[in-house]
Design a protein around this motif. Structure first.
Motif, PDB file in Angstrom:
ATOM      1  N   GLN A 158     -13.377  -4.914   5.313  1.00  0.00           N
ATOM      2  CA  GLN A 158     -11.933  -4.632   5.296  1.00  0.00           C
ATOM      3  C   GLN A 158     -11.394  -4.553   3.864  1.00  0.00           C
ATOM      4  OE1 GLN A 158     -10.709  -7.870   7.800  1.00  0.00           O
ATOM      5  NE2 GLN A 158     -10.796  -6.639   9.684  1.00  0.00           N
ATOM      6  N   GLU A 161     -12.418  -1.284   2.366  1.00  0.00           N
ATOM      7  CA  GLU A 161     -11.519  -0.225   2.869  1.00  0.00           C
ATOM      8  C   GLU A 161     -10.197  -0.209   2.092  1.00  0.00           C
ATOM      9  OE1 GLU A 161     -11.187  -1.166   7.117  1.00  0.00           O
ATOM     10  OE2 GLU A 161     -11.471   1.009   7.479  1.00  0.00           O
ATOM     11  N   LYS A 162      -9.666  -1.397   1.864  1.00  0.00           N
ATOM     12  CA  LYS A 162      -8.393  -1.498   1.144  1.00  0.00           C
ATOM     13  C   LYS A 162      -8.530  -0.977  -0.286  1.00  0.00           C
ATOM     14  CE  LYS A 162      -5.210  -5.035  -0.627  1.00  0.00           C
ATOM     15  NZ  LYS A 162      -4.962  -6.500  -0.703  1.00  0.00           N
ATOM     16  N   LEU A 164     -10.679   1.161  -1.403  1.00  0.00           N
ATOM     17  CA  LEU A 164     -10.845   2.616  -1.340  1.00  0.00           C
ATOM     18  C   LEU A 164      -9.487   3.311  -1.129  1.00  0.00           C
ATOM     19  CD1 LEU A 164     -12.415   5.256  -1.130  1.00  0.00           C
ATOM     20  CD2 LEU A 164     -12.839   4.741   1.287  1.00  0.00           C
ATOM     21  N   ARG A 165      -8.698   2.784  -0.217  1.00  0.00           N
ATOM     22  CA  ARG A 165      -7.394   3.405   0.073  1.00  0.00           C
ATOM     23  C   ARG A 165      -6.507   3.390  -1.172  1.00  0.00           C
ATOM     24  NH1 ARG A 165      -5.866   0.002   3.847  1.00  0.00           N
ATOM     25  NH2 ARG A 165      -4.329  -1.062   2.542  1.00  0.00           N
ATOM     26  N   ARG A 166      -6.492   2.231  -1.840  1.00  0.00           N
ATOM     27  CA  ARG A 166      -5.655   2.114  -3.030  1.00  0.00           C
ATOM     28  C   ARG A 166      -6.175   2.993  -4.169  1.00  0.00           C
ATOM     29  NH1 ARG A 166      -2.154  -2.419  -2.805  1.00  0.00           N
ATOM     30  NH2 ARG A 166      -1.619  -1.834  -4.931  1.00  0.00           N
ATOM     31  N   GLU A 168      -7.787   5.866  -3.785  1.00  0.00           N
ATOM     32  CA  GLU A 168      -7.415   7.251  -3.464  1.00  0.00           C
ATOM     33  C   GLU A 168      -5.924   7.473  -3.690  1.00  0.00           C
ATOM     34  OE1 GLU A 168      -9.361   7.816   0.492  1.00  0.00           O
ATOM     35  OE2 GLU A 168     -10.540   9.321  -0.591  1.00  0.00           O
ATOM     36  N   ASP A 169      -5.104   6.471  -3.349  1.00  0.00           N
ATOM     37  CA  ASP A 169      -3.665   6.572  -3.612  1.00  0.00           C
ATOM     38  C   ASP A 169      -3.393   6.757  -5.111  1.00  0.00           C
ATOM     39  OD1 ASP A 169      -3.168   6.253  -0.943  1.00  0.00           O
ATOM     40  OD2 ASP A 169      -2.490   4.168  -1.095  1.00  0.00           O
ATOM     41  N   ARG A 174     -12.981   9.542  -4.025  1.00  0.00           N
ATOM     42  CA  ARG A 174     -13.701   8.446  -3.356  1.00  0.00           C
ATOM     43  C   ARG A 174     -15.131   8.276  -3.848  1.00  0.00           C
ATOM     44  NH1 ARG A 174     -12.636   8.271   2.279  1.00  0.00           N
ATOM     45  NH2 ARG A 174     -14.586   7.400   2.977  1.00  0.00           N
ATOM     46  N   LEU A 207     -17.848   4.110   5.514  1.00  0.00           N
ATOM     47  CA  LEU A 207     -16.976   4.652   4.456  1.00  0.00           C
ATOM     48  C   LEU A 207     -17.717   5.702   3.626  1.00  0.00           C
ATOM     49  CD1 LEU A 207     -15.250   1.356   3.210  1.00  0.00           C
ATOM     50  CD2 LEU A 207     -14.502   2.933   5.006  1.00  0.00           C
TER      51      LEU A 207
END
Lengths: 279, 279
Positions: A158, A161-162, A164-166, A168-169, A174, A207
């Protein structure tokens, strides 16, 4: 997923069916009194020799860390980065928790480095990711957050994932995020290794990210550590780690054997070349 | 899935989250001139010493094979089985391709042995499985059939399925079938190890069977074989092999390290006990 790193004159690619990339861990004063003393005396010859020794032992990338009490990282890290760049042509992994030192080192670096590291903690995400983006670097994401390092694979995943999301933001592609699943000693927690291996499989499988690992913690406090580190290296390769942060001279033969067995060494060419070199 | 094997006085269980069971391979004249000569001269003291040496090195089960040109297996195999039973209390793995010798050895054996082996070939299935059933043994199924040993994981899996189906048809419980996925040297086929590891995962995951492996073929023709065998042992443990057929003295430290890292050694007790024994 392929992560490209570079020095001024050389590219190294992590991932796919490529051989495991070895990141030499030894330019790091933590637990190395001789290196700390050299840095305190501003003796960078020691750093130069250590860089050359790791390159000769077969390192693909060198980690550079000067984080120890009594040293001004912001002043020292770019100097050490320049010293290592002058000594070897390997891509570097810039290893610091100090964002001012990170920026100074990125400014000094020539190529596309790996930044080690960002964590899932808010303070880290907000200070490190913009620098990674600005300098076009790749980044290691450590699976710890404001609650610490989780023991289980699910929470590790988890946090990955966080991060990675941040990333990409923040505009980081990635493929430039490499996750370090962080291992505790199996001496203090019997399931430590198996949880990390499961996390590696999930981060790779779900991922699609590249994974790295600082291997040697697995054996902390136990005897005959090279034996444990070797077994863990083989399992990490099988689970999908594309790069490992290691003492290259000690671990490389095991990793070459693991790559060979895992089908990442066509006609055993690398294994045989290393065998001849060692004899 | 748990496979129980026994001698007259000791039980060994393969599978579940238990430590990897090590089957000592050294009582086998193939490639061992000294053992062949001893058997030809009817010198069973050599066998006795080899049995004791492997037990002292930490073997859990001993493989017994006398198959070599010039020896009457049907007469010799039961005598060697009796000799080994008299020397150590470990369960045995009765290793022969001669069904008359197999029956004579099963007759002589006291306990529940592992029969090594049945293959997917019709002649083998029809001669070996009834004996395994009659004597209540467990059996190793080799993934080869009338077309030979397949190179890929898919065909290996299909032969394992066939052996399982035929064993169940013969009245053998599925937990008494252990599949050997058969490995070629990675020196002659780069994907040999990865195909076998994939086959192990599938046989464990989809059929739920225990898996074994004769490790050392992986490194045939390559230098520094123990290094390769050690890496492959670690990967086989992670992929799900519950027992390995090995040179115990050479491979046991690696397998104990692999069990430790894979979470099969609570509080590192076995690893530490072995470390103290080796020092």
């Amino acid at each position: 997923m392929e992560t490209m790193l570079s020095s001024a004159s050389r590219e190294v690619v992590v991932g796919g069916e490529r051989p495991t990339v070895l990141i030499g861990e030894r330019i790091n004063p933590s637990g190395k009194k001789w290196l700390k003393e050299a840095l305190m005396k501003d003796d960078l010859d020691v750093v130069r020799r250590e860089a050359v020794a790791q390159a000769e032992a077969g390192a693909d990338v060198l980690d550079v860390n000067v984080g120890v009490f009594g040293i001004d990282e912001k002043a020292m890290l770019p100097r050490v980065v320049e010293t290592v760049m002058g000594a070897v042509d390997l891509p570097l992994c810039i290893d610091t928790t100090d964002s001012a030192a990170l920026q100074a080192a990125l400014e000094a670096y020539d190529g596309k480095p790996l930044v080690n590291s960002v964590t899932g903690e808010e303070a880290s995400l907000s200070s490190v990711l913009p620098l990674v983006k600005e300098y076009g670097a790749a980044v290691v994401g450590l699976v710890q957050d404001d609650e610490g390092i989780p023991k289980d694979a699910v929470r590790r995943f988890q946090i990955a994932e966080k991060i990675l999301r941040r990333a990409e933001d923040a505009g980081i592609p990635r493929q430039d995020v490499i996750i370090d699943c962080l291992v505790f000693s199996v001496g203090s927690d019997t399931s430590s290794g198996s949880q990390v291996l499961e996390a590696i499989r999930r981060v790779r499988g779900e991922l699609g990210l590249n994974v790295t690992l600082g291997l040697s913690n697995i054996s902390f406090g136990l005897p005959d550590r090279d034996l444990i580190n070797g077994a863990f290296a083989a399992m990490a390769v099988l689970a999908g780690a594309g790069c490992l942060i290691v003492d290259v001279e000690k671990v490389r033969p095991c990793v070459l054997a693991a790559d060979l067995v895992a089908g990442k060494d066509s006609h055993a060419r690398r294994y045989l070349a290393d065998y001849r070199r060692r004899k």
